[in-house]
Design an enzyme around this catalytic site. Structure first.
Site, PDB file in Angstrom:
ATOM      1  N   ASP A  13      74.202  78.974  47.840  1.00 21.11           N
ATOM      2  CA  ASP A  13      73.334  78.327  48.814  1.00 21.11           C
ATOM      3  C   ASP A  13      72.384  77.424  48.019  1.00 21.11           C
ATOM      4  O   ASP A  13      72.248  77.569  46.803  1.00 21.11           O
ATOM      5  CB  ASP A  13      72.578  79.419  49.582  1.00 21.11           C
ATOM      6  CG  ASP A  13      71.540  78.865  50.536  1.00 21.11           C
ATOM      7  OD1 ASP A  13      71.832  77.887  51.229  1.00 21.11           O
ATOM      8  OD2 ASP A  13      70.434  79.425  50.577  1.00 21.11           O
ATOM      9  N   ASP A  15      68.749  76.056  49.307  1.00 17.72           N
ATOM     10  CA  ASP A  15      67.331  76.373  49.472  1.00 17.72           C
ATOM     11  C   ASP A  15      67.062  77.854  49.202  1.00 17.72           C
ATOM     12  O   ASP A  15      67.729  78.727  49.751  1.00 17.72           O
ATOM     13  CB  ASP A  15      66.871  76.019  50.878  1.00 17.72           C
ATOM     14  CG  ASP A  15      66.947  74.519  51.148  1.00 17.72           C
ATOM     15  OD1 ASP A  15      66.268  74.057  52.056  1.00 17.72           O
ATOM     16  OD2 ASP A  15      67.691  73.815  50.430  1.00 17.72           O
ATOM     17  N   GLU A  22      62.288  75.459  50.238  1.00 28.31           N
ATOM     18  CA  GLU A  22      62.998  75.200  51.492  1.00 28.31           C
ATOM     19  C   GLU A  22      62.737  73.718  51.800  1.00 28.31           C
ATOM     20  O   GLU A  22      61.629  73.332  52.183  1.00 28.31           O
ATOM     21  CB  GLU A  22      62.469  76.093  52.618  1.00 28.31           C
ATOM     22  CG  GLU A  22      62.862  77.550  52.487  1.00 28.31           C
ATOM     23  CD  GLU A  22      64.332  77.813  52.795  1.00 28.31           C
ATOM     24  OE1 GLU A  22      64.948  76.972  53.488  1.00 28.31           O
ATOM     25  OE2 GLU A  22      64.856  78.835  52.349  1.00 28.31           O
ATOM     26  N   SER A 101      75.124  74.063  51.841  1.00 25.78           N
ATOM     27  CA  SER A 101      73.736  74.230  52.252  1.00 25.78           C
ATOM     28  C   SER A 101      73.489  73.851  53.702  1.00 25.78           C
ATOM     29  O   SER A 101      74.048  72.867  54.205  1.00 25.78           O
ATOM     30  CB  SER A 101      72.843  73.365  51.348  1.00 25.78           C
ATOM     31  OG  SER A 101      71.511  73.353  51.800  1.00 25.78           O
ATOM     32  N   GLY A 102      72.627  74.625  54.353  1.00 22.87           N
ATOM     33  CA  GLY A 102      72.114  74.231  55.647  1.00 22.87           C
ATOM     34  C   GLY A 102      71.017  73.193  55.531  1.00 22.87           C
ATOM     35  O   GLY A 102      70.445  72.769  56.531  1.00 22.87           O
ATOM     36  N   LYS A 146      80.032  77.305  55.907  1.00 19.25           N
ATOM     37  CA  LYS A 146      79.843  77.742  54.521  1.00 19.25           C
ATOM     38  C   LYS A 146      81.050  78.547  54.034  1.00 19.25           C
ATOM     39  O   LYS A 146      81.578  78.304  52.944  1.00 19.25           O
ATOM     40  CB  LYS A 146      78.567  78.577  54.401  1.00 19.25           C
ATOM     41  CG  LYS A 146      77.289  77.768  54.494  1.00 19.25           C
ATOM     42  CD  LYS A 146      76.079  78.617  54.135  1.00 19.25           C
ATOM     43  CE  LYS A 146      74.836  77.748  54.006  1.00 19.25           C
ATOM     44  NZ  LYS A 146      73.745  78.430  53.301  1.00 19.25           N
ATOM     45  N   ASP A 169      70.815  83.808  50.137  1.00 15.51           N
ATOM     46  CA  ASP A 169      69.595  84.557  50.461  1.00 15.51           C
ATOM     47  C   ASP A 169      69.417  84.831  51.941  1.00 15.51           C
ATOM     48  O   ASP A 169      68.658  85.726  52.315  1.00 15.51           O
ATOM     49  CB  ASP A 169      68.366  83.794  49.957  1.00 15.51           C
ATOM     50  CG  ASP A 169      68.084  82.562  50.806  1.00 15.51           C
ATOM     51  OD1 ASP A 169      67.006  82.500  51.421  1.00 15.51           O
ATOM     52  OD2 ASP A 169      68.921  81.651  50.846  1.00 15.51           O
TER      53      ASP A 169
END
Length: 213
Positions: A13, A15, A22, A101-102, A146, A169
């Site tokens: 991931d 962030d 973030e 990543s979002g 993802k 996370d």
């Protein structure tokens, strides 16, 4: 860019994993809405709300932020301790590094290469007249995306899923972690720690090196 083949694949991931920040909160600070967006991000990472719905509402809060402010946002990015040690070790052992990543390509495109990342995927922010439009441009990178990215990259590299490692996370990392041969909770929320194969305690990505194939 992915190499033509690899011995194994590590996907992180971004962030709070690849980096300590973030990013959406840093952008929100440019609009004076950091606290509001931070609370919504925390809820999404704990799995209390649907990620895509939460992301759309948080991106809406960014409407009007000048694209020119991204340079200031990028200057505030803090790589997670040990990240370049980990990516160097992966490459030295014939592996590849991906990030899914979002967060946002607008930031990740600038920082990923310098951190030793081979391939990455993130969301894109809509822009109108040099300012954020408040919408996500294109499909949202969510938990399913993802997991699909990890498996697609592994297939492209000729790496079986059993030789993949996923590091995350938040709740939107759980599908990716479940799809991987080894799912690591890093700097993670309680729900993620509970479902991970292993939990990395110190916020130091070099701790993962001992787990590499």
């Amino acid at each position: 860019m992915l190499p033509p083949a690899a011995r194994f694949l590590v996907v992180l991931d971004a962030d709070s994993t690849l980096i300590r920040n973030e990013v959406i909160e840093l952008i929100a600070a440019e609009a004076g809405r950091e606290a509001e967006v931070a609370a919504a991000t925390e809820a999404a990472m704990r799995g209390e709300v649907d990620f895509a719905t939460s992301l759309r509402s948080r991106v809406e809060a960014l409407r009007g932020v000048p694209v020119a402010s991204f340079a200031r946002v990028r200057s505030r990015i803090e790589p997670t301790p040990g990240v370049t040690d980990l990516t160097a070790a992966v490459h030295a052992r014939g592996g590849a590094v991906g990030v899914v990543s979002g967060g946002f390509h607008e930031i990740l495109d600038h920082i990923a290469p310098g951190l030793g990342v081979d391939v990455w995927l993130a969301n894109r922010l809509g822009v109108e007249d040099g300012r954020l439009s408040g919408v996500v441009d294109g499909d949202i990178v969510d938990a399913a995306a993802k997991a699909a990215s990890l498996l697609a990259w592994a297939d492209e590299l000729g790496v079986p899923a059993s030789r993949t490692i996923a590091i995350g996370d938040g709740a939107n990392d759980l599908k990716m972690m479940a799809a991987a041969g080894l799912g690591l909770a890093f700097n993670a929320k309680p729900a993620v720690r509970a479902q991970a194969d292993l939990v990395v305690g110190p916020v130091d990505l070099a701790q993962v090196i001992a787990l590499l194939p």
